[in-house]
Design a protein around this motif. Sequence first.
Motif, short mmCIF file in Angstrom:
data_model
loop_
_atom_site.label_atom_id
_atom_site.label_comp_id
_atom_site.label_asym_id
_atom_site.label_seq_id
_atom_site.Cartn_x
_atom_site.Cartn_y
_atom_site.Cartn_z
N VAL A 28 0.87 -1.18 0.00
CA VAL A 28 0.00 0.00 0.00
C VAL A 28 0.90 1.22 0.00
CG1 VAL A 28 -1.82 1.27 1.20
CG2 VAL A 28 -1.76 -1.24 1.32
N TYR A 30 1.16 5.58 -0.38
CA TYR A 30 0.53 6.89 -0.32
C TYR A 30 0.70 7.55 -1.69
CZ TYR A 30 -0.25 11.70 1.31
OH TYR A 30 -0.70 12.98 1.47
N CYS A 45 -3.23 4.84 -1.94
CA CYS A 45 -4.23 5.51 -1.10
C CYS A 45 -3.95 6.99 -0.98
CB CYS A 45 -4.28 4.87 0.29
SG CYS A 45 -2.80 5.17 1.30
N ASN A 49 -8.39 8.33 2.67
CA ASN A 49 -8.93 6.97 2.63
C ASN A 49 -7.95 5.91 3.14
OD1 ASN A 49 -7.15 6.43 0.51
ND2 ASN A 49 -8.73 6.15 -1.02
N ALA A 50 -6.78 6.31 3.59
CA ALA A 50 -5.75 5.36 4.01
C ALA A 50 -6.24 4.44 5.13
CB ALA A 50 -4.49 6.10 4.44
N ILE A 53 -8.65 1.87 3.78
CA ILE A 53 -7.92 0.92 2.93
C ILE A 53 -7.22 -0.12 3.80
CG2 ILE A 53 -5.93 0.66 1.38
CD1 ILE A 53 -8.36 1.84 -0.05
#
Length: 92
Positions: A28, A30, A45, A49-50, A53
Amino acid sequence: KAGCSLAESCPPEAFRQLKEQYPDHVVVTYINCSAEIKTLSDIVCTSSNAESIIRSIHADKPIIFAPDKNLGKYLIEKTGRKMLLWDGACIV
C-alpha cells in the motif's frame, strides 16, 4: 527543478528489492510517490482513505506501507495493524 522530498525518499530500485524480500505482503503506497513506486503497489491511497484501505485488507495478510513512515505510524495506531514501514518522510 522542483521535487518532492517524500517521493525522493523512496527510490524505486531499493523499494523493489524490499518488496522482493516480502512477496506475501500487500503493498500500500501513499499517493505522494513516484509513478515507478505506484507501479510496484497493489493499492495506492490518499490521506483521507488510508485508514479505510488498511482496515479493508484481511487481518492475516501482512502489509508494506510506503513511502511516508509518519502516516504509516499513524495508521498503525488507528487500526492496530502491524505493518512494515518504508523509512521515508517529507522534510517540509
